[in-house]
Design an enzyme around this catalytic site. Structure first.
Site, PDB file in Angstrom:
ATOM      1  N   GLU A 108      27.555  52.865  37.434  1.00  0.00           N
ATOM      2  CA  GLU A 108      27.040  51.806  36.563  1.00  0.00           C
ATOM      3  C   GLU A 108      25.759  52.248  35.852  1.00  0.00           C
ATOM      4  OE1 GLU A 108      28.323  47.542  38.216  1.00  0.00           O
ATOM      5  OE2 GLU A 108      27.399  48.790  39.755  1.00  0.00           O
ATOM      6  N   GLU A 128      33.321  49.267  45.109  1.00  0.00           N
ATOM      7  CA  GLU A 128      32.716  48.118  45.785  1.00  0.00           C
ATOM      8  C   GLU A 128      33.725  47.215  46.477  1.00  0.00           C
ATOM      9  OE1 GLU A 128      29.772  49.279  42.550  1.00  0.00           O
ATOM     10  OE2 GLU A 128      31.949  49.208  42.801  1.00  0.00           O
TER      11      GLU A 128
END
Length: 703
Positions: A108, A128
């Protein structure tokens, strides 16, 4: 070079400012790393001699993700969002230079940089979902904008890691760099961007790929339908899908708000807590307290397997898969031939699914040999028996093996329940004997219970743990007791499931409750799948049990079209009125009056005794730590990972509640529900299973 903080430095290379992170072991996004990046960006922007910026890492990897140790703690340092804004809004082009793994928050961070470059060995991903979360730093909004919604959905809901070449192909990175010169290639890319006056590319502003999907709601609907079984019970995948829908249909900032809202819901929810618990538990299981750090590792060059049945063949495949030769011994040639054929068939099926190169089948088959002589195992450093589960059979075999195996060889039993110390007593070297309890099918199931006897040496334990890792198993060290950890706890659930159907619950009600809890199937559906006649002897059948009666009626499970359930030609299960009648007859003979049994009682009667038995296992020192029990049940018995395992689940619902209900059940149903002394002590002192210290090699419980 300028030192920014303990983990970050800044240097100037040929007109490019280079921010370097070095926070071992994986450059996780700790407060210090975030502070360092933020300060580094400010310094690079202020550097009049730098026309562009490169962000890279020293050590084995790029930023491998968030620092999970900070989850749930008060925020410290610069927030990740602020770091990302500094990178994305930089007036100078920023290049992310990646090696090792760029995962989760690491990717990210790379996605807010204007350009991305990676070495071929790098892997990228947003995993995640594996800890019950979604990418919470803009990943759900930026990834669809760079690779398209379909690819983004697949990557985020699977948590898959993408190799750099594939990442280049889907547009996730812009260039590949030489393995030995990532920094040079990143600096060169930054200089080209400046020289060619390329505009700064902000993914938040790239809408072409999401706009193309805007008029196609069927895309997401089809994805949900195709993955319904895979996602069953999990909260995170559905919320990821909702975020991708937002990326397609909403402006970037609104999608970001939804992502943050859903991320917080998951972070504060029980599923993520359970999955994070398992994340750490699965790593702790490899650590054996009290084991000598200098324990000698036996160099295993060849493995012997005794028994070529389904289990023996599966065990052999684990070693063949990693290039270790295996010699299988059987008592009959036809059994040996059948076992070798099973191995070849299994590999063939794997190849048909595209998971194995056809040429690899012959490579692996060339590593396996077989014979009918135990003496042929004399050269093996490890011998594993996978014969009939009978103590006298195993003791006789180990006595013979003791005379055949070379000095220093590890002698292992695949027993699932028998006393390993008795088996070891048949040899003159009990220190060399260990249990390696593989789960069926052994070439597929991840769990390996490693059973240490009273005299098993540290060297044998250490070698077994290391080998388990090499063959891709999840290993848990346990002590000796009937059924060890997994099957001993399973016995509690099975007993209550069988008792509940005599009291008034139906097999399908019990199965439904446990299926809804998250198990792949209930105990009666599982019995039908395995075959009710497993271990049943027609000549010795007395009709004294429900299973015997069903077998005598020809109802032996799915394979006969009838067991607890009725089956059609597609093996679709239907409740059986005939079986209900048989159960009621049994109940009458036992003097049990049928009653209404609630779903809550079914769940508590099946699950709470498991938690209680786990407490007894800890009390006796059979398990090293409570979390090891959770690892066993998640990997070997289908306990839903989003419930964390029986011991974690007990803590989540509250040990006082478990104790109270066990006392009620004991008063109503009998001493089989007697609470464990440890459970009573923990409740009295306000502690939990996770407060206990790991046990070393002492057999007695230590509070």
């Amino acid at each position: 070079m300028v030192r920014i903080n303990d983990v970050t430095s800044y240097t100037h290379i040929d007109g490019v400012g280079v921010i370097v992170l070095n926070s071992p072991p994986v450059n996780a996004l700790s407060a210090a790393v975030r502070d360092g990046i933020h300060a580094g960006v400010r310094q690079a922007i202020a550097d009049a001699h730098a026309s562009a910026i490169v962000l890279r890492c020293d050590g084995n990897t790029f930023i491998a993700g968030a620092d999970i140790r900070e989850f749930g703690k008060p925020p410290a340092g610069v927030g990740l969002g602020e770091v990302q804004r500094a990178l994305e809004e930089s007036p100078k082009p920023v290049v992310a230079a990646m090696h090792g793994t760029a995962l989760g928050g690491g990717l990210e961070v790379a996605l807010v940089c204007h350009w991305r470059i990676a070495v071929p060995s790098a892997k990228l991903g947003l995993p995640e979902v594996g800890i019950g979360l979604l990418p919470g730093a803009g990943g759900t909004q930026r990834l669809p904008r760079i690779v398209g919604p379909e690819v983004a959905l697949e990557l985020m809901t699977s948590g898959a890691q993408v190799e750099a070449a594939d990442a280049l192909g889907i547009g996730l990175i812009d260039e590949l760099a030489p393995e030995d010169d990532l920094q040079g290639a990143a600096v060169a890319l930054a200089k080209r961007v400046v020289a060619e006056k390329r505009p700064l590319r902000k993914l938040r502003d790239q809408n072409d790929k999401v706009e193309a999907a805007r008029g196609n709601p069927e895309l997401v609907a089809a994805f949900r339908k195709a993955n319904a079984k895979k996602f069953r019970g999990f909260a995170a995948p559905e919320k990821i899908v909702q975020c991708v829908e937002a990326a397609v249909n909403l402006p970037f900032d609104e999608g970001l708000k939804l992502e943050r809202k859903l991320f917080v819901e998951l972070m504060q929810g029980e599923q993520s807590a359970a999955q994070r618990h398992y994340f750490f538990a699965s790593r702790q299981a490899w650590k054996v307290p009290g084991l000598k750090k200098d324990a000698a590792i036996v160099p295993v060059q060849t493995v012997g397997v005794i028994g070529a049945g389904t289990m023996g063949a599966g065990i052999a495949m684990n070693f063949l898969n990693v290039g270790i030769p295996v010699h299988i011994v059987e008592t009959r040639q036809e059994a040996l031939d059948r076992g070798l054929a099973t191995i070849r068939t299994n590999y063939g099926n794997t190849a048909k699914k595209g998971r194995l190169e056809v040429g690899a089948i012959e490579e692996r088959m060339a590593l396996v040999t077989g014979s009918l002589e135990l003496q042929d195992l004399s050269g093996c450093e490890l011998v594993i028996e996978a014969v009939f589960e009978d103590m006298e059979v195993k003791k006789h075999l180990f006595g013979r093996l003791d005379r055949v195996a070379k000095a220093g060889a590890i002698l292992a039993s695949n027993t699932s329940a028998l006393d390993l110390n008795q088996i070891a007593s048949a040899t003159a070297r009990p220190e060399s004997v260990i249990g390696l309890h593989f789960f069926s099918p052994a070439n597929v199931m991840k769990l390996l219970e490693i059973v240490r006897g009273d005299q098993t040496s540290d060297s044998v334990i250490a070698t077994s743990m290391q080998l388990a890792r090499k063959i891709g198993k999840v290993a848990v060290l346990v002590g000796v007791c009937p059924g060890f950890v997994g099957n001993r706890i399973l016995g509690q659930r099975q007993r209550e499931a069988n008792q509940l159907i005599f009291e008034g619950a139906t097999p399908w009600a019990v199965d439904r409750v446990l299926y809804d809890f998250g198990f792949p199937m209930g105990p009666f559906a599982m019995s039908d799948l395995a075959g009710l006649d497993l271990g049943w002897n027609k000549d010795k059948s007395t009709g004294a049990t429900l299973r015997e009666v069903l077998c005598e009626m020809g109802r032996r499970g799915q394979k006969t079209g009838a067991g607890f359930y009725d089956y059609d030609g597609q093996r679709t299960a239907q409740p059986s009125q005939l079986v209900e009648g048989v159960i009621r007859d049994f109940a009458r003979k036992k003097g049990i009056a049928p009653r209404q049994v609630s779903d809550d009682e079914i769940l508590e009667r099946c699950i709470y005794p498991m938690i209680n038995e786990g407490a007894k296992i800890l009390q006796e020192g059979v398990a090293v730590r409570a979390s090891d029990i959770d690892v066993v049940w998640i990997n070997g018995y289908g306990w839903p990972v989003y419930r964390g395992g029986p011991m974690h689940y007990g803590e989540r619902i509250g040990l006082p509640k478990v104790l109270s209900r066990m006392r009620e059940f004991e008063a109503r149903h009998g001493p089989q529900f007697k609470p464990a002394k440890l459970l009573e002590e923990l409740v009295a002192s306000g502690r939990k299973f996770s407060d206990l210290s790991p046990l070393a090699r002492t057999p007695a419980f230590q509070a």
